[in-house]
Design a protein around this motif. Structure first.
Motif, PDB file in Angstrom:
ATOM      1  N   GLN A 103       0.826  -1.204   0.000  1.00 18.73           N
ATOM      2  CA  GLN A 103       0.000   0.000   0.000  1.00 18.73           C
ATOM      3  C   GLN A 103       0.862   1.256   0.000  1.00 18.73           C
ATOM      4  OE1 GLN A 103      -3.112   0.061   2.942  1.00 18.73           O
ATOM      5  NE2 GLN A 103      -3.605  -2.096   2.627  1.00 18.73           N
ATOM      6  N   ARG A 104       1.951   1.214   0.750  1.00 13.51           N
ATOM      7  CA  ARG A 104       2.878   2.346   0.706  1.00 13.51           C
ATOM      8  C   ARG A 104       3.424   2.527  -0.705  1.00 13.51           C
ATOM      9  NH1 ARG A 104       8.818   2.767   3.651  1.00 13.51           N
ATOM     10  NH2 ARG A 104       9.196   4.978   3.170  1.00 13.51           N
ATOM     11  N   GLY A 105       3.747   1.417  -1.366  1.00 17.29           N
ATOM     12  CA  GLY A 105       4.231   1.487  -2.740  1.00 17.29           C
ATOM     13  C   GLY A 105       3.219   2.106  -3.678  1.00 17.29           C
TER      14      GLY A 105
ATOM     15  N   ASN B 253       1.849   9.151  -6.419  1.00 15.14           N
ATOM     16  CA  ASN B 253       2.457  10.481  -6.308  1.00 15.14           C
ATOM     17  C   ASN B 253       3.444  10.731  -7.441  1.00 15.14           C
ATOM     18  OD1 ASN B 253       1.095  11.462  -4.054  1.00 15.14           O
ATOM     19  ND2 ASN B 253       2.527  10.528  -2.621  1.00 15.14           N
ATOM     20  N   LEU B 254       4.253   9.741  -7.773  1.00 12.80           N
ATOM     21  CA  LEU B 254       5.201   9.900  -8.876  1.00 12.80           C
ATOM     22  C   LEU B 254       4.464  10.115 -10.196  1.00 12.80           C
ATOM     23  CD1 LEU B 254       7.913   7.216  -8.006  1.00 12.80           C
ATOM     24  CD2 LEU B 254       8.137   9.709  -7.871  1.00 12.80           C
TER      25      LEU B 254
ATOM     26  N   ARG C  35      12.720  -2.347 -10.449  1.00 13.59           N
ATOM     27  CA  ARG C  35      11.632  -2.911 -11.241  1.00 13.59           C
ATOM     28  C   ARG C  35      11.207  -4.292 -10.756  1.00 13.59           C
ATOM     29  NH1 ARG C  35      14.839  -0.706 -15.423  1.00 13.59           N
ATOM     30  NH2 ARG C  35      13.775   0.872 -16.700  1.00 13.59           N
ATOM     31  N   TYR C  36      12.068  -4.996 -10.068  1.00 13.25           N
ATOM     32  CA  TYR C  36      11.783  -6.357  -9.627  1.00 13.25           C
ATOM     33  C   TYR C  36      11.213  -6.337  -8.213  1.00 13.25           C
ATOM     34  CZ  TYR C  36      16.580  -5.259  -8.238  1.00 13.25           C
ATOM     35  OH  TYR C  36      17.693  -4.630  -7.763  1.00 13.25           O
TER      36      TYR C  36
ATOM     37  N   ALA D 203       7.279   0.971  -5.707  1.00  7.45           N
ATOM     38  CA  ALA D 203       6.782   2.070  -6.533  1.00  7.45           C
ATOM     39  C   ALA D 203       7.461   2.078  -7.896  1.00  7.45           C
ATOM     40  CB  ALA D 203       7.009   3.401  -5.825  1.00  7.45           C
ATOM     41  N   GLY D 204       8.762   1.760  -7.932  1.00 11.11           N
ATOM     42  CA  GLY D 204       9.475   1.722  -9.199  1.00 11.11           C
ATOM     43  C   GLY D 204       8.908   0.674 -10.138  1.00 11.11           C
ATOM     44  N   ALA D 205       8.601  -0.509  -9.591  1.00  3.26           N
ATOM     45  CA  ALA D 205       8.020  -1.564 -10.418  1.00  3.26           C
ATOM     46  C   ALA D 205       6.652  -1.142 -10.950  1.00  3.26           C
ATOM     47  CB  ALA D 205       7.902  -2.848  -9.600  1.00  3.26           C
ATOM     48  N   MET D 206       5.872  -0.478 -10.100  1.00  6.70           N
ATOM     49  CA  MET D 206       4.540  -0.041 -10.535  1.00  6.70           C
ATOM     50  C   MET D 206       4.626   1.068 -11.574  1.00  6.70           C
ATOM     51  SD  MET D 206       2.527   0.102  -6.892  1.00  6.70           S
ATOM     52  CE  MET D 206       2.941  -1.077  -5.605  1.00  6.70           C
ATOM     53  N   ILE D 207       5.467   2.064 -11.326  1.00  7.91           N
ATOM     54  CA  ILE D 207       5.540   3.192 -12.257  1.00  7.91           C
ATOM     55  C   ILE D 207       6.154   2.761 -13.579  1.00  7.91           C
ATOM     56  CG2 ILE D 207       7.813   4.166 -11.683  1.00  7.91           C
ATOM     57  CD1 ILE D 207       4.548   6.178 -12.043  1.00  7.91           C
ATOM     58  N   ALA D 208       7.008   1.742 -13.555  1.00 10.76           N
ATOM     59  CA  ALA D 208       7.597   1.232 -14.798  1.00 10.76           C
ATOM     60  C   ALA D 208       6.528   0.632 -15.698  1.00 10.76           C
ATOM     61  CB  ALA D 208       8.672   0.192 -14.491  1.00 10.76           C
TER      62      ALA D 208
END
Length: 394
Positions: A255-257, A263-264, A288-289, A305-310
């Motif tokens: 959830q934090r992710g 936000n990003l 990403r992983y 968050a990086g995996a999601m935004i990717a």
């Protein structure tokens, strides 16, 4: 190190790093392997200056409270407040005590002083209002959203009704909640009602965006949207704190992710006409992983968050992982990625992960650092990293 492997490594410069990145980036993630080591935010500051001066970047986002960061942004863009005040109140996770963060804001403010508003650098926090000890009350975000809408629309709720549903902030922030889900108020009838109210307010904000933007400004509407994202995320997180299942911590991290990724996404859209954004956080939040960490004798896993935004930005997002060799007596083994990189002559190096992996003549093992706060890079993930910055010793 063989000659072919050495060809994948260059001394660190901003140009050497950006040469490895895909074109048309909108978001560049720079990770750090641990918090509280000045070498990494100092590297971030150096890279950000290069990106601003040579690559057209106009904004930076860091792993800090998105609402608190509004004060830091007001300081760097318009000179509101003092640097001391902003360092005390504009950060979360203790980041206001880091000298490199102070230097970042000072440099951004100096850069902006002689520039028109549309050219000024912006500062963002992209984390939720969360600490290791728990989450803040949704009061500030909910009332900020409500007040913005109430000034222009007839709402079916009063502030008194919201205050009654919210109750005391102390009920939301009790220190026992993180370890004892039964102490959480996140699934009380009042909290459930607040989630419905927050959702309805978010719909009104979106449905009346043309009217509200014309009556206020695009920046005012964006801030209200930030309040909206934050209150819905906080109420969802508090409900997660009340979860009694074994997957509670993994779900909270996920959830934090989601809050970070949303936000990003909003930052990228806001900055679309001005330039790309540099985002700085722990490697585990930008990779990403799948991310993982030990907690309570178990290993919890979540998508960052990086995996999601990717998945949303595709090749317009790039991830640069940072790692290091020796840290006092903690020296990486020769069969780890960090151990092999420690043989390079450069104090700081840029590594092409794909070229490096292709040239390896042996299988590397993940580093297990002596300090549990540090995360080594898994050699098996090199194909999902755009570049590595290696600091030989800290």
């Amino acid at each position: 190190m063989t000659t072919s492997t050495g060809d994948a490594v260059r001394p660190y410069t901003g140009d050497a790093l950006t040469a490895l990145l895909p074109p048309d980036l909108r978001l560049l993630g720079l990770g750090e392997p641990t918090h509280g080591v000045e070498a990494f935010p100092e590297l971030r500051n150096e890279l950000f200056r290069h990106l601003v001066e040579h690559e057209g970047y106009r904004s930076i986002a860091i792993e800090s409270d998105c609402l608190a960061a509004l004060a830091a942004d007001a300081y760097v863009t318009d000179g509101i407040g003092t640097l001391d005040e902003v360092m005390a109140h504009g950060f979360s996770h203790g980041a206001g005590a880091y000298p490199a963060n102070r230097e970042l804001l000072r440099w951004m403010r100096t850069h902006n002083e002689q520039r028109p508003p549309h050219e000024r650098l912006r500062f963002y926090g992209f984390d939720g209002p969360l600490e290791i000890s728990g989450a803040t009350s949704p009061h500030a975000a909910l009332t900020g959203l409500y007040d913005y809408l109430a000034a222009h629309l007839d709402l079916p709720w009063s502030r008194a009704t919201l205050d009654e549903l919210l109750g005391s902030d102390g009920h939301w922030t009790h220190p026992a909640v993180m370890l004892d889900p039964n102490r959480s108020v996140g699934r009380t009838p009042e909290a459930r009602e607040l989630r419905l109210v927050a959702d309805d307010l978010r719909v009104l904000l979106t449905a009346h965006a043309p009217q509200l933007t014309a009556a206020t400004s695009a920046d005012d509407w964006w801030r209200a949207d930030l309040y909206s994202r934050t209150v819905t995320g906080l109420l969802r997180y508090h409900a997660g704190l009340a979860d009694t299942t074994p997957d509670r911590i993994s779900a909270l991290l996920g959830q934090r992710g989601v809050m970070m990724a949303d936000n990003l996404d909003a930052i990228v859209r806001r900055e679309a006409r001005r330039g790309p954004t540099l985002v700085f956080a722990h490697n585990s939040h930008l990779q990403r992983y799948e991310s993982s960490m030990p907690f309570g004798g178990l290993r919890v896993r979540w998508w960052s968050a990086g995996a999601m935004i990717a998945t949303r930005l595709g090749d317009r997002y790039a991830f640069v992982a940072t790692t290091f060799g020796a840290r006092g007596a903690d020296v990486p083994g020769p069969d780890t990625l960090e151990g092999v990189l420690s043989t390079v002559p450069h104090a700081r190096a840029v590594v092409d992960p794909q070229m490096f992996a292709a040239a390896l003549d042996r299988t590397l093992t993940p580093r297990v650092p002596a300090d549990y706060t540090y995360s080594g890079l898994d050699p098996a993930t090199l194909d999902r990293i755009d570049a590595i910055v290696f600091v030989k010793e800290i």
